[in-house]
Each structure stands twice: as structure tokens, then as C-alpha cells.
Scaffold this active site. Structure first.
Site, PDB file in Angstrom:
ATOM      1  N   GLN A 156       0.813  -1.209   0.000  1.00 27.45           N
ATOM      2  CA  GLN A 156       0.000   0.000   0.000  1.00 27.45           C
ATOM      3  C   GLN A 156       0.851   1.265   0.000  1.00 27.45           C
ATOM      4  OE1 GLN A 156      -3.101   0.147  -0.558  1.00 27.45           O
ATOM      5  NE2 GLN A 156      -3.323   2.361  -0.307  1.00 27.45           N
ATOM      6  N   GLU A 157       1.974   1.221   0.679  1.00 31.07           N
ATOM      7  CA  GLU A 157       2.811   2.409   0.814  1.00 31.07           C
ATOM      8  C   GLU A 157       3.513   2.790  -0.489  1.00 31.07           C
ATOM      9  OE1 GLU A 157       3.366   4.664   2.933  1.00 31.07           O
ATOM     10  OE2 GLU A 157       2.673   3.965   4.879  1.00 31.07           O
TER      11      GLU A 157
END
Length: 668
Positions: A514-515
């Protein structure tokens, strides 16, 4: 038709492909570039600077380069307002079917609309393949209305106009046309103005009200600056149009001082002067502001207005407030008040099903099961929760057949995909991503098939361009390739480091995905860097805590250093929140102090973490928490080979019982 030489497949070296995963526009330019590649980057910088002279000087140096379509686009785009129509048409012909052709046509259509050159607009609009620009669509509706003044056109204009978050000219012009023709009611104009006030965009309100009367724009600015003064007895004497301005003033007051707005709404004069629709909108703003503060009063405040008069964002927060209050009847009624599009979002399908289950009747239970079945899968947060409500758990689906040699070759020979990879490889990530997305979302038949998407995703996977690998694979509808959607680059290092400090590697992978989408040199707009997107101050603090000696700021983009610092910090945050993954995930994104505040104070009740996560006040963090935990569950299924439970990872969230230590408070 034979493609020009510059559009034929581009064969990239292994070194260049390796670079594709590593650079964003914010980073230094890659080393060992050819002179032509360097000239392309110089052209891009000249484009950003609007330096037409420099663009003209550099163009001859890149003739024959695979990214020449970009170079020609940059040069022509900067002087589009002065370019001859013949020159523009020549560009369209030269790069027919490309992203650059469609991007320039988008800009050309906006310019034609602004100039009111409707003949040229009508000629070009049918050729606009992306058709994703709301202003262009509004200009098209404006021209269509001249030949077909149907109510459907007015409805489309209203929908597009109300959805715009800025003061674009196209939809405002179309809305004004509809108002003048009597097809769009003045109430729609006031709705647009209310949205401007509610979202702290007074220019939107001024532009909207100006359609009805230019004289009223001054009044709008006055109200926005001091709503309490406008609502005072002297100024708010009943007069023509006062109730619409009063509604704006109350909305603005609610945005700045909820308690004052509640007191004001309790006054008899507003109850008699304002319609139920106007009162309900104001209560929607008040309720939303209270809900975002996690106030226990939010549900009751929402209940003072009627859901059928509230807009989408207010209804979403009304459901969230009802969830916190465990008011399942309110959840059910509010979801029912949503429009069909919003109601079909998996978020509201899931909570509607939960509300129906709370009725505990055979008919309601059957309806809930049908709703769960409509979304249950491993695809996302609520899809996984729905799966568990049906008594199942998350498992790794059977992998679809790998792309055939012919499918793989078609992806390798796609000029747009190749050009996108080359752009990413030399540091033009934004341009490369846009062109890649264009190629994978548009096709001669109307869109890439699942098999074509799998082949394109595999091309990106094989070349370690992980963000395009994941995003492209996520577009498939009938099949899911977990190895593409949830890749595990740097597996040895991640598992080793996670095991060393007792951290679940699935959690680490869920967060990295996600990052940064595994882009090693990813850099956010706020300065977070690397795979785990660590902020500079956090990196320094964590390096000291984990005994990483001789740490320097530039080390944060080193893969192993970034993983060591990111996992070390995540472990400390997780321990600070007693092992709660939802709280730790929110803390990693928004900061530990916010996560502590959102968990509640002494005396608050513990809630299931799904309800807590849905009520996170920050849109970005709410989405982040849900995606990281869904990712984690899928990665756990891959790593363990066993069925997994998202609910088990969520647990309950409530205020901390024991007092926090000073070390907890020190977390950056």
C-alpha cells in the site's frame, strides 16, 4: 496500417528494465543515460517551465527516439493556444491511436469550448477516446442542447456540475445555459453553492450564485467571512432570497463552530423560515462535522434532518455515526436513502447486510445473505468480511493459466506499453504510468480483455515494475492472479528482518504494497521515502532506537536500511497499541497521537475494529487501514497456504485500560 518507426516495439535492456522500478520524478535523474535520453529529460523540464524556446532547441536532438511522441506533445502543448489547426491535425494523424494524441485532443477540446468554437468542437469530440474530462463532457452537452433540449441533458449537466470540486468553466457554462432555458431549477444552483461552503471553497459558491445574479456574489463573500454576523437579528431581517443565504450562513457556521450552529438551528425563526430540505442539509453538515470529531452526539444530530434531503458524503457519515451508536435501524434507513450507485459500493452493501441481520427475521436474514454473496471474495476489506459472514475464510484462489506465447508476445509488442516502460525507466514515472494506464484501459474493442490484462501485468512483473504489475492485474474481472496482485519482491530480506524482530511478514508486505507498490525510490509529496515510506525524522529516531549506527538521511532509500527501519518502527508502534493491527496501521499512516485519540477516551466503549476503521476521520487513513489489513490477510494466505481470517486480525478497538508509558508517548 503500418506504424511509424518510432512506434514499433522498443527492446529494453535488462539494466533499463531494472531501473523502471526505481525512480520517481522527485529523484535525481538516473545515471548512465544516453545523450538522447538526457535530452528527453531536458525537454520534459523545459515543458514544466513553459520554456518554448528551449523546447524548440532540443527537439532535433531526439528525432527517432522512442519517446519522440512525448517530446512533440510537450512542444505543441505549450503553444496550443497559438497553434494552427493544420499543425494540430498533423499531430493527431502522426500519432493516431496513441495516448499523446488523445491527451492533446483533450486540451484542444477544452480550448475550443472556451473559445466557443462549436463547429470544431463537434468535429473533434467523437474522436476523444478517453472521454474522462468532466469539463469536456459539459461542453459537449452544451452543444447537444442546441439541437436536443431534453431533460436528460439537464440531468447530466447537473450531475457533472455538482460533482466538480473546482470552478471549471465547461460545466458552469452548461449549467448557466440550462438555468437560462428553465431546464435546471435555481435549487440546483443553491445546492452547488452549499457544497462550496461545506467544503470550504467559496469561489464555487460565488460562481454558482453569480448565474442567478451577479449582485449576489458580494453577499456570498460577506456570509462566508462572518456567518454569525449575517445571522444576527439586525442583518437577517426577512427579505427576498434570505432563506437561501441563511442556509449558506448556517452551513458555514457548522463548518467552523458545530456547537454554535446547533444553538442557531434551535431558534424558532429558522424552523419556520427554512424548508425541511434546507434544514436537513444543515443538519447533515452539523452531523458530519460531529461525526468526524467522533462525537457521541453525531447520530442524534443527524436524526434531526431527513436523510432523503442529504447528499452522498453526508449519508456516508450518517451511516458511520449510526454504526458507532449501534443504531442498526438508522444504518438500514440511511443506506436505503442513498442513490443506486452509492448503495452498490461494497462498504454500504456490507453494512446494510449487517443491519438486516440485526432484525433477526427469516426474510431479513435471507436478504442479508444475498447481499453478502454479491460481494464475497478476497478482493478487498468488505469483500473479505462478507466472505467470513458466510462462514468462509480467505484462501489463495487457483491461479489462472499463464499468458500464452501469443498473448505474451502481443504485450511485448505493444508500442504504448513499451513506451511507458521506457519513460519510467529513464525517470519519467508520471508520464509512463499515465501512458501505461491508457493502454491497459483502452483498446480497439473498448477495453483490454482479462487475458490481455494478465499478459500486460506479467510483462510489468517480469521487469520488476511492480506498481504497474499490481494495478494492471487488479483490473481483471473474472479471474484473480494472486502472484501478480500480491507479489513478494525482496522476499528473503523481508522475511528475515520480520522474523528477527517477531513481526508478521504478511503485515510487512501488506503495508509495503500500500505504501510504495515496491518502488524502492518512491518519494511522497510530504517527504516519506523508500519501500516503507519512512519520514526523515522518524527514520532518524528509529535508527537510534534499533541501534543502527552511522545512519545518514540518504541511507533511507537503501533497500535493506529502509526495511530495517520501517519494520523496526512498525514493531514499536504495534507494541505501543498492544498488538492491535488496526490501531498500529492507522498510527503508521497518520501518526501515533492521532491513532491514540481516535481509539477513544476513558469511559468509551470498545467497538469492533471494522466499525472503528470505518469511522477514522481522515479519508486517506481510513482507506489505508482497510487496504493494508486486506492485503495482510491475502499475503498470510499465500505465505501460510492456509485459510485466513480478517476478523481475527481486526478484533476490538477501545480506550487503553492501563496508563501509557512515556516511551509510548515518544513515538514520532
Amino acid at each position: 496500417m503500418q506504424l511509424p518507426a518510432i512506434l514499433t516495439p522498443i527492446i529494453l535492456s535488462a539494466a533499463l528494465f531494472a531501473a523502471c522500478a526505481g525512480f520517481t520524478q522527485a529523484n535525481p535523474r538516473p545515471q548512465n543515460l544516453s545523450s538522447a535520453d538526457s535530452a528527453i529529460l531536458d525537454l520534459n523540464q523545459a515543458f514544466k517551465n513553459g520554456d518554448q524556446k528551449r523546447l524548440r532547441e532540443l527537439l532535433p536532438k531526439v528525432r527517432g527516439h522512442a519517446l519522440t511522441p512525448w517530446a512533440d506533445y510537450w512542444e505543441l502543448s505549450t503553444r496550443l493556444d497559438k497553434a494552427q489547426s493544420e499543425e494540430i491535425q498533423a499531430f493527431f494523424s502522426r500519432y493516431a491511436g496513441s495516448y499523446q494524441e488523445d491527451r492533446l485532443r483533450n486540451e484542444w477540446l477544452l480550448l475550443l469550448g472556451k473559445r466557443k468554437e462549436w463547429t470544431g468542437f463537434a468535429t473533434e469530440y467523437p474522436k476523444f477516446r478517453m472521454n474522462d474530462d468532466k469539463s469536456v463532457r459539459c461542453y459537449a452537452l452544451l452543444t447537444e442542447f442546441n439541437n436536443n433540449s431534453s431533460a436528460e441533458i439537464a440531468a447530466q449537466v447537473e450531475s457533472l456540475w455538482l460533482a466538480q470540486r473546482e470552478t471549471e468553466e465547461g460545466c458552469a457554462a452548461a449549467a448557466e445555459q440550462q438555468v437560462r432555458a428553465g431546464k435546471l431549477k435555481p435549487l440546483s444552483v443553491w445546492h452547488r453553492a452549499r457544497l462550496g461552503f461545506e467544503n470550504e471553497r467559496p469561489r464555487i459558491a460565488s460562481q454558482a450564485v453569480g448565474i442567478l445574479s451577479e449582485d449576489w456574489t458580494t453577499q456570498v463573500r460577506t456570509i462566508y467571512a462572518d456567518p454569525a454576523r449575517y445571522l444576527s437579528d439586525k442583518i437577517s431581517a426577512v427579505r427576498s432570497r434570505t432563506k437561501e443565504f441563511v442556509t449558506l450562513a448556517l452551513i458555514r457556521l457548522a463548518a467552523t463552530d458545530v456547537d454554535a450552529a446547533v444553538r442557531e438551528m434551535g431558534k424558532i425563526r429558522w424552523k419556520t423560515q427554512l424548508t425541511q430540505e434546507e434544514q436537513s442539509w444543515v443538519w447533515g453538515v452539523i452531523g458530519k462535522r460531529a461525526a468526524r470529531r467522533l462525537s457521541d452526539d453525531a447520530n442524534a444530530l443527524f436524526a434531526r434532518g431527513q436523510a432523503r434531503y442529504m447528499h452522498e458524503d453526508q449519508l456516508a457519515w450518517r451511516v458511520r455515526a449510526a454504526l458507532r451508536a449501534a443504531d442498526w435501524a438508522q444504518v438500514r434507513d440511511t443506506v436505503s436513502a442513498m442513490n443506486e450507485t452509492q448503495r452498490q459500493d461494497p462498504t454500504w452493501i456490507y453494512w446494510n447486510a449487517r443491519a438486516l441481520m440485526a432484525l433477526k427475521t427469516p426474510q431479513a436474514t435471507a436478504q442479508a445473505v444475498t447481499l453478502y454473496q454479491s460481494i464475497a471474495s478476497s478482493r478487498g476489506f468488505y469483500e473479505q468480511l462478507a466472505l467470513e459472514e458466510l462462514g468462509q475464510q480467505v484462501t489463495q484462489p487457483t491461479r489462472p493459466a499463464a499468458p500464452s506465447p501469443a498473448e505474451a508476445e502481443a504485450a511485448r509488442n505493444n508500442p504504448g506499453l513499451n513506451r511507458a516502460l521506457l519513460a519510467i525507466g529513464i525517470g519519467l514515472r508520471s508520464e509512463g504510468v499515465r501512458e501505461w494506464n491508457y493502454q491497459t484501459s483502452l483498446h480497439q474493442s473498448g477495453g483490454m480483455s482479462d487475458r490481455e490484462l494478465l499478459a500486460a501485468a506479467q510483462l510489468a512483473c517480469d521487469q520488476a515494475v511492480w506498481d504497474r504489475c499490481i494495478n494492471t492485474s487488479e483490473r481483471t474481472k473474472s479471474v484473480i492472479d494472486f502472484e501478480q496482485r500480491f507479489p513478494m519482491p525482496f522476499r528473503t530480506e523481508v522475511i528475515r528482518q520480520a522474523g528477527k524482530i517477531g513481526l508478521d511478514p504478511a503485515f510487512v508486505y501488506g503495508l509495503i504494497r500500500q505504501e510504495s507498490r515496491f518502488i524502492m525510490d518512491a518519494r511522497s509529496h510530504v517527504g516519506a521515502s523508500g519501500l516503507m515510506q519512512v519520514m526523515p525524522a522518524t527514520a532518524r529516531w528509529t535508527a537510534r532506537k534499533i541501534g543502527l549506527t552511522n545512519f545518514q538521511p540518504h541511507h533511507i532509500t537503501d533497500r535493506d536500511t529502509n526495511i530495517a527501519i520501517g519494520t523496526g518502527y512498525l514493531k514499536m508502534v504495534l507494541e505501543s497499541f498492544e498488538g492491535s493491527m488496526p490501531l498500529a496501521t492507522a498510527a503508521y499512516n497518520a501518526g501515533p497521537s492521532r491513532s491514540r485519540n481516535w481509539r477513544g477516551q476513558n469511559g468509551d466503549v470498545a467497538r469492533e475494529a471494522a466499525i472503528w476503521a470505518e469511522n477514522v476521520p481522515f479519508n486517506e487513513t481510513r482507506d489505508y487501514v482497510k487496504k493494508v489489513l486486506a492485503n495482510t490477510t491475502n499475503y498470510a494466505a499465500i505465505l501460510s497456504g492456509q485459510p485466513q481470517s480478517l476478523k481475527a486480525r481486526l478484533g476490538m478497538v477501545g480506550p487503553r485500560i492501563s496508563s501509557e508509558s512515556e516511551s509510548d508517548r515518544d513515538l514520532p
